[in-house]
Design a protein around this motif. Structure first.
Motif, mmCIF file in Angstrom:
data_model
loop_
_atom_site.group_PDB
_atom_site.id
_atom_site.type_symbol
_atom_site.label_atom_id
_atom_site.label_comp_id
_atom_site.label_asym_id
_atom_site.label_seq_id
_atom_site.Cartn_x
_atom_site.Cartn_y
_atom_site.Cartn_z
ATOM 1 N N SER A 1 0.826 -1.209 0.000
ATOM 2 C CA SER A 1 0.000 0.000 0.000
ATOM 3 C C SER A 1 0.860 1.259 0.000
ATOM 4 O O SER A 1 1.880 1.339 0.695
ATOM 5 C CB SER A 1 -0.921 0.009 1.222
ATOM 6 O OG SER A 1 -1.565 1.251 1.370
ATOM 7 N N LYS A 2 0.433 2.259 -0.769
ATOM 8 C CA LYS A 2 1.108 3.555 -0.796
ATOM 9 C C LYS A 2 0.494 4.506 0.241
ATOM 10 O O LYS A 2 1.162 5.379 0.772
ATOM 11 C CB LYS A 2 0.994 4.183 -2.191
ATOM 12 C CG LYS A 2 1.690 3.396 -3.286
ATOM 13 C CD LYS A 2 3.191 3.480 -3.173
ATOM 14 C CE LYS A 2 3.875 2.995 -4.446
ATOM 15 N NZ LYS A 2 3.549 1.601 -4.793
ATOM 16 N N ARG B 1 -7.786 -2.340 -2.574
ATOM 17 C CA ARG B 1 -7.826 -3.385 -1.558
ATOM 18 C C ARG B 1 -6.611 -3.322 -0.645
ATOM 19 O O ARG B 1 -6.726 -3.489 0.583
ATOM 20 C CB ARG B 1 -7.919 -4.758 -2.230
ATOM 21 C CG ARG B 1 -8.118 -5.898 -1.241
ATOM 22 C CD ARG B 1 -8.360 -7.213 -1.938
ATOM 23 N NE ARG B 1 -7.194 -7.625 -2.712
ATOM 24 C CZ ARG B 1 -7.087 -8.809 -3.311
ATOM 25 N NH1 ARG B 1 -8.114 -9.665 -3.250
ATOM 26 N NH2 ARG B 1 -6.021 -9.121 -3.989
ATOM 27 N N GLU B 2 -5.415 -3.060 -1.235
ATOM 28 C CA GLU B 2 -4.213 -3.025 -0.400
ATOM 29 C C GLU B 2 -4.243 -1.856 0.584
ATOM 30 O O GLU B 2 -3.719 -1.947 1.700
ATOM 31 C CB GLU B 2 -2.944 -2.947 -1.258
ATOM 32 C CG GLU B 2 -2.822 -1.711 -2.139
ATOM 33 C CD GLU B 2 -3.442 -1.919 -3.510
ATOM 34 O OE1 GLU B 2 -3.092 -1.168 -4.438
ATOM 35 O OE2 GLU B 2 -4.295 -2.836 -3.646
ATOM 36 N N ASP B 3 -4.893 -0.735 0.196
ATOM 37 C CA ASP B 3 -5.001 0.403 1.112
ATOM 38 C C ASP B 3 -5.964 0.093 2.252
ATOM 39 O O ASP B 3 -5.745 0.516 3.401
ATOM 40 C CB ASP B 3 -5.470 1.649 0.359
ATOM 41 C CG ASP B 3 -4.442 2.133 -0.650
ATOM 42 O OD1 ASP B 3 -3.256 1.771 -0.498
ATOM 43 O OD2 ASP B 3 -4.832 2.845 -1.595
#
Length: 630
Positions: A454-455, A482-484
């Motif tokens: 995630s960024k 989704r990763e965030d």
């Protein structure tokens, strides 16, 4: 007839509240409500008594009786102080209780102050004649808190008796003598002026002053008790946390509501006592080193039975892990333990390695301990602290998140000096993360790796599963990656843990993170970002409770073992060695019965092997004691 005095609790409306509740329940009564005449001349009090009790009240006669009553209160409190300080060390269990009942009978029959004094003298003589073996330096604990909860046995689920049964010397400053007959709020506040300035409630000043006094007198710990909604005692807690940090004395906080159970209370008290006892033993024998110098074929087994998973390890005489197992509990701790022990047995050469002692920990520790003839049955706090400090002697803070619970343990000099556990809410635990992983359609094992990609994490509320799921659904609907979202969940778990379980704790490095959730690298990073330090995670961190139990088993001398009553040990521990096959062959069953022999109505848990009782627990008095038949 009910008597109500005024006070700041609930703004003095307790009388109206009690009146309304009792009448709704169908009771008929009169209430002698002194709250209506608070601050008025004595004549007003007398008029209330005449209206409610007897229009021909004799003031001189009643003054004499009142003075005798005050004398009786002082005597009862003096006797109770002696009982709390000494009953844990009686040679013959029950001697103090029998002497106390005889003392109460004498007091009930006292008709005047002379009779009260005579009953007091006879009662204390009975107490002092009881054979006791009190150690020179026992574990000493002070009891503080909200008046009714701290004093009433039914309200606090028998805390005093539970602690006395563990061998603790108890002291409780809070009683009618100190709070009602000889109370001086101004002097109390002056004696703790560094910590208190204003009157915070009916017992708040005494709670703070007593805690400070116990710390100054070298007590090992303090237990603070309150009903869940007692605002004055809630206000006290930050002050007690300051005293705890300043004086290096742990405080256990117990909050009671309709959901409070004996099981949860027992775990908290056992953990608190275990922590204090280990600290005292470490101070007494600071050079003790349990590591043997030569290798042998003796081995020791530890098993940690949790609500979600069951873990087990076998260590050799050099305290090295030679077998390990991790199984899902699946609501069946007996069969989960059987699978773990069978797997452990398959990893060693049983013809060369003999498991000499077994220790159990976790939520089903006593059940499985009875099943396999364990010589040590310890709470999770003690087991995790022992295991972690063995591997990391310099550790200062242990973070642990398991399937349904989480805990923090503060360590100083290799000794657990403070701890806390989550309460009813399982937000941020393994089951919480599994629920969110299912909703997102990913394996929970992938959570950490995905989070690291995630960024920018999403802000997710993790106060509870319901609010987290609502927030998560909203983030999905508005298009968050989704990763965030997963990174946001990891961050929210760490924040929720530190704000609840870690609240008021001084988190010092080195920090070790363990439990199943410690395998989630996303949450590890979230903790590191929040704490600003490296967080250590061991390869066997998820087995640390079982490892600590195995270490405790290794320290237990075989000759000093205390097997479970009955013949379970002779079968599971055949000839001083664990019989792996026997555990798979026997039929173990659990049943509960309700004891109706007193007002407690205890739920007694009975463990049967092949139809025969091998252990039972849950009784609060000897009337509910069940013994195996030989």
């Amino acid at each position: 007839m009910l008597v109500q005095f005024a006070g700041p609790c609930r703004l003095g409306y307790y009388d109206e509240l009690k009146d309304s509740i009792l009448r709704d329940l169908g009771y008929e009564f009169d209430m002698l409500n002194f709250a209506t005449v608070t601050g008025k001349p004595l004549k007003e009090y007398i008029e209330v008594c005449k209206r409610k009790i007897n229009p021909n009240v004799s003031v001189p006669h009643d003054v004499v009786n009142m003075l005798a009553t005050f004398k009786m209160v002082e005597c009862l409190d003096e006797a109770n102080d002696y009982y709390l300080a000494n009953a844990a060390f009686e040679d013959n269990p029950g001697d103090f209780e029998h002497a106390r009942q005889a003392y109460f009978a004498d007091m009930r029959n006292a008709a005047c102050e002379k009779d009260i004094v005579a009953a007091q003298k006879a009662g204390l003589e009975r107490f002092r004649a009881i054979p006791c073996h009190k150690p020179d330096n026992p574990v000493r604990v002070g009891l503080v808190g909200e008046y009714f909860t701290a004093v009433d046995e039914s309200s606090n689920l028998g805390v005093e008796k539970k602690l006395l049964g563990m061998g603790v010397e108890l002291h409780r400053m809070l009683n009618m003598t100190n709070r009602n007959l000889h109370y001086n709020e101004k002097n109390l506040r002056a004696s703790a002026s560094d910590y208190i300035t204003y009157d915070m409630g009916p017992t708040s000043s005494m709670t703070i002053v007593a805690t400070l006094k116990y710390a100054q007198e070298g007590f090992d710990g303090v237990i603070h008790m309150k009903s869940s909604g007692c605002t004055p005692e809630i206000d006290c807690m930050p002050v007690l946390q300051h005293i705890s940090r300043d004086m290096h004395m742990p405080v256990l906080y117990l909050s009671y509501d309709s959901q409070t159970s004996d099981t949860g209370l027992d775990t908290s008290l056992e953990a608190f006592y275990g922590m204090l006892a280990m600290k005292k033993e470490k101070q007494r024998c600071p050079q003790h080193n349990p590591k043997p110098q030569s290798r042998s074929l003796n081995a020791f087994l530890g098993i940690d039975i949790g609500s979600i998973s069951t873990k087990g390890v076998i260590i050799d005489s050099q305290r090295q892990i030679i077998a390990r197992s991790y199984q899902w509990t699946e609501g069946d701790p007996v069969n989960a333990s059987r699978r773990v022990i069978a797997e452990l047995g398959g990893q060693i050469d049983q013809s060369k390695v003999a498991v000499r002692t077994v220790a159990t920990t976790g939520s089903a520790r006593r059940l499985v301990g009875a099943m396999c003839g364990a010589s040590v049955i310890k709470n999770e706090i003690t087991a995790h602290a022992v295991g972690t400090t063995f591997l990391h002697p310099d550790v200062r803070t242990i973070l642990e998140i398991g399937g349904q619970d989480s805990k923090i343990i503060c360590v100083n000099g290799g000794i657990a000096v403070d701890y806390a556990m989550n309460t009813l809410c399982a937000a941020g635990t393994g089951v919480f993360l599994s629920s969110q992983a299912h909703r997102l359609g990913v394996e929970v094992k992938q959570f950490g790796e995905i989070a690291l990609t995630s960024k920018k994490h999403a802000n997710i509320a993790a106060r509870c599963t319901v609010s987290a799921e609502s927030d998560l659904v909203h983030k999905i609907q508005v298009g968050y990656a989704r990763e965030d979202i997963i990174a946001g969940l990891c961050k929210s778990v760490s924040v929720n843990y530190l704000n609840n379980v870690g609240k008021g704790k001084n988190i010092i490095t080195p920090v070790v993170f363990q439990g199943g959730v410690s395998k989630n690298v996303g949450i590890v990073k979230a903790f590191e970002d929040k704490l600003g330090t490296t967080v250590i995670v061991d390869p066997d961190g998820h087995l640390m409770g079982a490892f600590g139990a195995a270490l405790l088993a290794a320290e237990e001398q075989i000759s000093a073992r205390k097997p479970v009553e009955g013949d379970a040990t002779s079968c599971a521990m055949k000839s001083g060695e664990l019989n792996f096959d026997a555990l798979q062959e026997f039929n173990f069953a659990t049943r509960t019965i309700e004891c109706n022999k007193c007002a407690n109505h205890c739920e007694i848990i009975c463990i049967n092997r092949d139809g025969k009782l091998i252990d039972s627990w849950g009784n609060r008095c000897e009337k509910g004691e069940l013994k195996p038949r030989h």
